[in-house]
Write a protein that holds these residues in place. Sequence first.
Motif, short mmCIF file in Angstrom:
data_model
loop_
_atom_site.label_atom_id
_atom_site.label_comp_id
_atom_site.label_asym_id
_atom_site.label_seq_id
_atom_site.Cartn_x
_atom_site.Cartn_y
_atom_site.Cartn_z
N ARG A 41 1.05 -1.38 0.18
CA ARG A 41 -0.03 -0.20 0.02
C ARG A 41 0.85 1.21 -0.06
O ARG A 41 2.11 1.16 0.53
CB ARG A 41 -1.00 -0.14 1.15
N ASP A 42 0.18 2.27 -0.45
CA ASP A 42 0.92 3.64 -0.26
C ASP A 42 1.04 3.98 1.16
O ASP A 42 0.07 3.41 1.91
CB ASP A 42 -0.06 4.68 -0.96
N GLN A 43 1.91 4.81 1.53
CA GLN A 43 1.96 5.18 3.27
C GLN A 43 2.08 6.54 3.28
O GLN A 43 2.30 7.47 2.29
CB GLN A 43 3.31 4.64 3.70
N LEU A 44 1.50 7.22 4.25
CA LEU A 44 1.68 8.53 4.82
C LEU A 44 2.38 8.27 6.10
O LEU A 44 1.62 8.01 7.11
CB LEU A 44 0.39 9.40 5.04
N LEU A 45 3.65 8.77 6.43
CA LEU A 45 4.23 8.66 7.52
C LEU A 45 4.25 10.06 8.16
O LEU A 45 4.61 11.02 7.82
CB LEU A 45 5.75 8.29 7.21
N GLU A 57 17.03 4.99 -2.81
CA GLU A 57 18.15 4.95 -3.59
C GLU A 57 18.68 6.33 -4.20
O GLU A 57 19.94 6.51 -4.26
CB GLU A 57 18.22 3.89 -4.81
N ARG A 58 17.58 6.99 -4.67
CA ARG A 58 18.10 8.43 -5.26
C ARG A 58 17.93 9.62 -4.57
O ARG A 58 18.31 10.79 -5.05
CB ARG A 58 17.45 8.37 -6.80
N ARG A 59 16.92 9.62 -3.56
CA ARG A 59 16.65 10.81 -2.82
C ARG A 59 16.58 10.47 -1.24
O ARG A 59 16.55 9.50 -0.81
CB ARG A 59 15.49 11.28 -3.30
N ALA A 60 16.80 11.74 -0.56
CA ALA A 60 16.83 11.80 0.90
C ALA A 60 15.91 12.96 1.43
O ALA A 60 15.81 13.96 0.86
CB ALA A 60 18.04 11.81 1.48
N TRP A 61 15.19 12.37 2.41
CA TRP A 61 14.04 13.65 3.00
C TRP A 61 14.11 13.70 4.34
O TRP A 61 14.46 12.58 5.18
CB TRP A 61 12.67 13.16 2.83
N VAL A 62 14.01 14.92 4.83
CA VAL A 62 13.80 14.97 6.44
C VAL A 62 12.55 15.37 6.68
O VAL A 62 11.85 16.11 5.76
CB VAL A 62 14.73 16.05 6.96
N VAL A 63 11.59 14.73 7.67
CA VAL A 63 10.43 14.99 7.99
C VAL A 63 10.03 15.79 9.09
O VAL A 63 10.38 15.18 10.13
CB VAL A 63 9.60 13.69 8.01
N PRO A 64 9.88 17.14 9.20
CA PRO A 64 9.96 17.78 10.44
C PRO A 64 8.74 17.75 11.03
O PRO A 64 7.56 17.14 10.63
CB PRO A 64 10.31 19.33 9.90
N PRO A 65 8.47 18.29 12.17
CA PRO A 65 7.24 18.61 12.71
C PRO A 65 6.24 19.19 11.88
O PRO A 65 6.78 20.13 11.04
CB PRO A 65 7.49 19.31 14.11
N ASP A 66 4.98 18.79 11.90
CA ASP A 66 4.06 19.57 10.94
C ASP A 66 4.32 19.28 9.49
O ASP A 66 3.95 19.89 8.75
CB ASP A 66 3.96 21.19 11.08
N GLY A 67 4.91 18.11 9.44
CA GLY A 67 5.19 17.50 7.86
C GLY A 67 4.98 15.98 8.16
O GLY A 67 5.04 15.54 8.96
N ALA A 68 4.68 15.54 6.80
CA ALA A 68 4.66 14.13 6.71
C ALA A 68 5.14 13.66 5.32
O ALA A 68 5.16 14.58 4.23
CB ALA A 68 3.14 13.62 6.68
N ILE A 69 5.59 12.36 5.19
CA ILE A 69 5.93 12.04 3.65
C ILE A 69 4.95 11.07 3.12
O ILE A 69 4.59 10.17 3.84
CB ILE A 69 7.36 11.60 3.89
#
Length: 260
Positions: A41-45, A57-69
């Motif tokens: 399934r798709d996810q929302l973290l 493999e190709r990208r990196a994200w940081v997920v701050p407060p008040d954010g979701a990925i």
Amino acid sequence: MTQTGQRSTDPQDYQGLPQAIGAMSKRFTDGHVIPVHCHQRDQLLYAASGIMRLQTERRAWVVPPDGAICIPGGTDHTVRMFGPVDMRTLYIDAASVRERPRPLCVIAVSSLLRELILALSEEPMVYEPESRAAQIARLIEIEIAVARELALHVPLPTDPRLQTLCAALMADPSDSRTLDHWSQVSGASARTLARLFDQDLGIGFTEWRQRVRFQSAIESLSRGNPVSIVARNHGYSSPSAFSSAFRKVMGIAPSDVAAD
């Protein structure tokens, strides 16, 4: 599979749910790493507290407060925790929701979306189509669809010459060397490196380095380090210059991610 009304912390138990969205709650300690994996399934973290760093493999994200990925199903990724993380994961059946699924990206979490995610996490794991939980899930669909995307990702290179340069800058974001200096290390001219950034990563060297600095800064701020120290450690001569640039690029202020 657990019984209706009970909660599981095993992601596999959420892949075959009868409803479009299932909500899982799970807590992680500082520094915990979830190794490479993917889900059907798709996810929302979303982290009710703490900071997450997600990498493909190709990208990196940081997920701050008040954010979701948003993570499309089948996407291989790892997650690292910064500070104790109280994670909420929505497992979304893309074929069942009415709204068009989001691509891999970080979105801003409105106050309404936050409360909806937390509310669904308190509902039974399996719920009926016309239940309160189902209505909450429908509102979540709508809020995800209209949420603003945050430019928090850092593309990662495939070219070996860029990999050397990028790995060094990710290890030391305060490094202020120019492409002329990096040409002596990477074995490619400054002009070639600039072209590779545009072709391989889709953004220029200066913007890429700034994103790396701000991702690292978010992680540092989440650990309680003062803005003045974080600014200096990430190549800025003053906290005000750092704060202004941070807000312009990230869409949030350093104080929004600082530990309480």
